[in-house]
Design an enzyme around this catalytic site. Sequence first.
Site, PDB file in Angstrom:
ATOM      1  N   GLN A 141       4.173 -21.459 -22.568  1.00 16.57           N
ATOM      2  CA  GLN A 141       3.590 -20.264 -23.187  1.00 16.57           C
ATOM      3  C   GLN A 141       2.597 -19.609 -22.223  1.00 16.57           C
ATOM      4  O   GLN A 141       1.701 -20.268 -21.695  1.00 16.57           O
ATOM      5  CB  GLN A 141       2.893 -20.665 -24.507  1.00 16.57           C
ATOM      6  N   ASP A 201      13.193 -18.864 -21.050  1.00 14.27           N
ATOM      7  CA  ASP A 201      12.528 -17.561 -20.898  1.00 14.27           C
ATOM      8  C   ASP A 201      13.233 -16.676 -19.862  1.00 14.27           C
ATOM      9  O   ASP A 201      12.969 -15.475 -19.797  1.00 14.27           O
ATOM     10  CB  ASP A 201      11.073 -17.762 -20.447  1.00 14.27           C
ATOM     11  N   LYS A 252       7.741 -19.764 -33.155  1.00  8.36           N
ATOM     12  CA  LYS A 252       8.968 -20.137 -32.435  1.00  8.36           C
ATOM     13  C   LYS A 252       9.480 -21.474 -32.958  1.00  8.36           C
ATOM     14  O   LYS A 252      10.675 -21.643 -33.207  1.00  8.36           O
ATOM     15  CB  LYS A 252       8.692 -20.248 -30.929  1.00  8.36           C
TER      16      LYS A 252
END
Length: 274
Positions: free
Chosen positions: A92, A115, A48
Amino acid sequence: MNLLDGKKVSEKVLENVKARVESLNKQPFLNVILVGDDPASKLYVNNKRKTAEKIGIRSNVIELPAETDENTLLDLINKLNNDDKVTGIMVQLPLPVHINKNNIVKAINPKKDVDGFHPENVGKLVLGIEPYFYPATPQGIIMLLDEYGIQIEGKHAVVIGRSNIVGKPMAQMLLNRNATVTVCHSYTSDLDEIIKTADIIVSAVGKKIVRCKMVKKNSVIVDVGIFRDSNGKLTGDVDFDIVSPYCDFISPVPGGVGPMTIASLMYNASKVYE
Ligand code: NAP
């Protein structure tokens, strides 16, 4: 059969995101928090970061030890929420078991929740109000379907899997686009019979589940699952060789939903809310 080529489409999405970033007055700044040293999570986070940097998004990975307590993580999120330079925050997953994931997700400012997991963003999605961010995987799938001009409205979409990150938001996004949606899970009986009635199948399970040859003619199959088979080869939920001759469009694994998820996440990371 036509391939839903996520690799190709993701490159196009990333080019557009890069152009969008260049046109912004403020450089997006993504902060990714990684707790613990799970090798797979480290790999995802680094991918990412690298992709973000390639397209002009500043990024920062904050690595914390596995024994970090919940309050320390909440304090860090609070600090990032209040930092005007930071435009995106990601934690994460999975987190170590002693940390309550819901408390962490709730603590992120919804305008920085790249997210799209914050209850405000999820609630807006359900209410049909534009959220600040859509979850990356289902948003990437919608981008892929749109790129190939696949009609969603009026179609019967079968979503297999009901996780908070893929299945549920996927079903909701398809419903918001006026599909008739059936959601299947581990308690669903007669999955094969339901699959036969689908115009669009999105499978997000993590097991070889779509084996049935009887997919509807002209159906569209999106394979989200990704795992290693007994020979260590990366594979998806759909038995590609058996199913692909019977459908109109199908996404491969790898090279389908995976690259679209990254591109869609970068699209989110390029959004700057004041
Ligand atoms: P998850 O949280 O483990 O959810 C799996 C879902 O599958 C659950 O809802 C479960 O039902 C359902 N299920 C399990 N066995 C089933 C069966 N026999 N029949 C029907 N449904 C069944 O997984 P996830 O996080 O959504 O991920 C699913 C897969 O997608 C994994 O392989 C993951 O690696 C992959 N993935 C890929 C990407 C990408 O970018 N390519 C992104 C995210 C996830 P219950 O709810 O009843 O337990």
